[in-house]
Design a protein around this motif. Structure first.
Motif, PDB file in Angstrom:
ATOM      1  N   UNK A   1       0.800  -1.213   0.000  1.00 50.76           N
ATOM      2  CA  UNK A   1       0.000   0.000   0.000  1.00 50.76           C
ATOM      3  C   UNK A   1       0.831   1.261   0.000  1.00 50.76           C
ATOM      4  N   UNK A   2       1.985   1.234  -0.705  1.00 52.47           N
ATOM      5  CA  UNK A   2       2.871   2.391  -0.725  1.00 52.47           C
ATOM      6  C   UNK A   2       2.196   3.611  -1.336  1.00 52.47           C
ATOM      7  N   UNK A   3       1.412   3.406  -2.374  1.00 47.80           N
ATOM      8  CA  UNK A   3       0.754   4.529  -3.043  1.00 47.80           C
ATOM      9  C   UNK A   3      -0.196   5.250  -2.105  1.00 47.80           C
ATOM     10  N   UNK A   4      -0.966   4.480  -1.330  1.00 48.51           N
ATOM     11  CA  UNK A   4      -1.886   5.090  -0.371  1.00 48.51           C
ATOM     12  C   UNK A   4      -1.124   5.819   0.732  1.00 48.51           C
ATOM     13  N   UNK A   5      -0.020   5.214   1.187  1.00 48.74           N
ATOM     14  CA  UNK A   5       0.779   5.834   2.244  1.00 48.74           C
ATOM     15  C   UNK A   5       1.327   7.182   1.784  1.00 48.74           C
ATOM     16  N   UNK A   6       1.850   7.223   0.576  1.00 46.30           N
ATOM     17  CA  UNK A   6       2.386   8.480   0.037  1.00 46.30           C
ATOM     18  C   UNK A   6       1.279   9.510  -0.122  1.00 46.30           C
ATOM     19  N   UNK A   7       0.113   9.069  -0.565  1.00 46.35           N
ATOM     20  CA  UNK A   7      -1.009   9.991  -0.741  1.00 46.35           C
ATOM     21  C   UNK A   7      -1.423  10.613   0.594  1.00 46.35           C
ATOM     22  N   UNK A   8      -1.446   9.813   1.661  1.00 49.94           N
ATOM     23  CA  UNK A   8      -1.794  10.348   2.981  1.00 49.94           C
ATOM     24  C   UNK A   8      -0.758  11.365   3.457  1.00 49.94           C
ATOM     25  N   UNK A   9       0.514  11.043   3.243  1.00 52.71           N
ATOM     26  CA  UNK A   9       1.583  11.948   3.653  1.00 52.71           C
ATOM     27  C   UNK A   9       1.509  13.253   2.862  1.00 52.71           C
ATOM     28  N   UNK A  10       1.313  13.135   1.564  1.00 54.20           N
ATOM     29  CA  UNK A  10       1.229  14.327   0.712  1.00 54.20           C
ATOM     30  C   UNK A  10       0.104  15.251   1.172  1.00 54.20           C
ATOM     31  N   UNK A  11      -1.058  14.674   1.448  1.00 55.13           N
ATOM     32  CA  UNK A  11      -2.203  15.487   1.846  1.00 55.13           C
ATOM     33  C   UNK A  11      -1.948  16.166   3.190  1.00 55.13           C
ATOM     34  N   UNK A  12      -1.385  15.423   4.131  1.00 57.64           N
ATOM     35  CA  UNK A  12      -1.116  15.978   5.456  1.00 57.64           C
ATOM     36  C   UNK A  12      -0.153  17.153   5.363  1.00 57.64           C
ATOM     37  N   UNK A  13       0.918  17.004   4.607  1.00 61.46           N
ATOM     38  CA  UNK A  13       1.898  18.078   4.481  1.00 61.46           C
ATOM     39  C   UNK A  13       1.352  19.247   3.672  1.00 61.46           C
ATOM     40  N   UNK A  14       0.497  18.934   2.692  1.00 63.02           N
ATOM     41  CA  UNK A  14      -0.131  20.011   1.919  1.00 63.02           C
ATOM     42  C   UNK A  14      -1.036  20.857   2.817  1.00 63.02           C
ATOM     43  N   UNK A  15      -1.741  20.199   3.722  1.00 61.26           N
ATOM     44  CA  UNK A  15      -2.636  20.914   4.628  1.00 61.26           C
ATOM     45  C   UNK A  15      -1.867  21.794   5.622  1.00 61.26           C
ATOM     46  N   UNK A  16      -0.598  21.502   5.823  1.00 55.67           N
ATOM     47  CA  UNK A  16       0.209  22.273   6.773  1.00 55.67           C
ATOM     48  C   UNK A  16       0.513  23.666   6.258  1.00 55.67           C
TER      49      UNK A  16
END
Length: 315
Positions: free
Chosen positions: A37-52
């Motif tokens: 599930x690497x793609x999902x993990x990266x997507x979650x990280x990207x969204x979290x950092x984008x929201x910062x």
């Protein structure tokens, strides 16, 4: 986002502190570790950092926790797949920094790659101080001379003058246990205190310095270790703890990303200063969210140490 002042029924290690969004992502990353599930993990990280957004202090807090919660393989693959993403570069570099802290000698090749990743991230997002903060941490590991370190510091404070992680890194570098001296540490703290609001992300720096001095003195052994407890009764220590105790536990007073970590520092400092009875309000403000540092300094088990002192403060 702050939960300061709220009681919790459980005591737990909480790397995310009171950042609930970060906690949710971290939990999913840890649960899915090794299960794909690497793609999902990266997507979650990207969204979290984008929201910062441009909250650089919170971005650093989130990046640090994410670097510890993801595998080197995931970090490398994200860089390989999206080399133009500065967050991918920084996550990989911060991962190297965290791993190197636990090694007797940092791996030169990995360190060089991490420095290169920081350079690429700085070019991709010039306004972000984070690449410079990670570079500062890497050069600190190698005990590099001030001629290399201080220009990085200038780049950081030009972008974010009150960046907590950067100040913690520089405090360690300037300590007598690393590349500085007691005089340099005092001068640094005086300059920070004079130019910083008491609720800035650097609020906990003075208490962190007291803990560092205390344990550095204990580690020397002999008479120095036996008399180290008297450091807490010095006027500067009494004043620093008094200022913090007067305001920090109040709900909403500290709002920066690592406010709960600073409260953990304060509670620990108070109990080491034989002032456990005054720490009760601080323990209540922490709400059961325990940090590994500084509680692991006591016995190696931060939860046990925290709980023991929390109970003593309550009685």
């Amino acid at each position: 986002m702050s939960l300061l002042g709220r009681r919790r029924s459980t005591t737990r290690l909480a790397p995310e502190l009171d950042d609930t969004d970060l906690g949710k992502v971290r939990k999913r990353l840890v649960e899915r570790a090794g299960s794909g599930g690497r793609t999902l993990a990266v997507a979650m990280i990207e969204q979290l950092l984008r929201d910062t957004g441009r909250d650089w202090d919170r971005r650093a807090h989130r990046m640090s926790v994410l670097a510890e919660s993801t595998s080197p393989a995931l970090q490398r693959s994200w860089v390989e797949e999206q080399p133009q993403d500065p967050d991918a570069q920084l996550l990989s570099a911060w991962g190297v920094l965290l791993r190197a802290r636990y090694e007797e000698q940092p791996v030169p090749g990995e360190t060089r790659e991490a420095l290169d990743a920081c350079e690429r991230a700085a070019l991709l997002r010039p306004e972000d101080p984070t690449p410079w903060v990670v570079r500062l941490g890497l050069l600190r590991l190698w005990r590099r001379p001030g001629a290399e370190v201080f220009p990085l510091w200038d780049e950081i404070v030009r972008r974010d003058p009150w960046h907590r992680e950067a100040h913690i890194q520089m405090l360690g570098y300037l300590s007598p246990w690393e590349c500085g001296s007691h005089a340099q540490t005092v001068d640094f703290l005086d300059r920070v205190r004079a130019g910083t609001a008491p609720t800035a992300p650097t609020a906990g720096l003075e208490v962190a310095a007291l803990i560092d001095l205390y344990h550095g003195t204990v580690d020397q052994g002999g008479l120095e270790a036996l008399t180290a407890v008297h450091l807490w009764s010095r006027p500067n220590a009494v004043a620093a703890l008094g200022r913090a105790l007067a305001d920090w536990p109040r709900p909403g007073h500290l709002t920066h990303a690592a406010a709960v970590a600073d409260l953990n520092l304060l509670a620990y400092a108070l109990v080491q200063a034989k002032r456990a009875g005054e720490a009760g309000e601080v323990f209540r403000a922490i709400g059961g969210m325990v940090t590994v540092y500084p509680w692991a300094l006591e016995s190696g088990d931060p939860l046990q140490s925290f709980t023991t002192w929390q109970q003593r403060a309550a009685t």
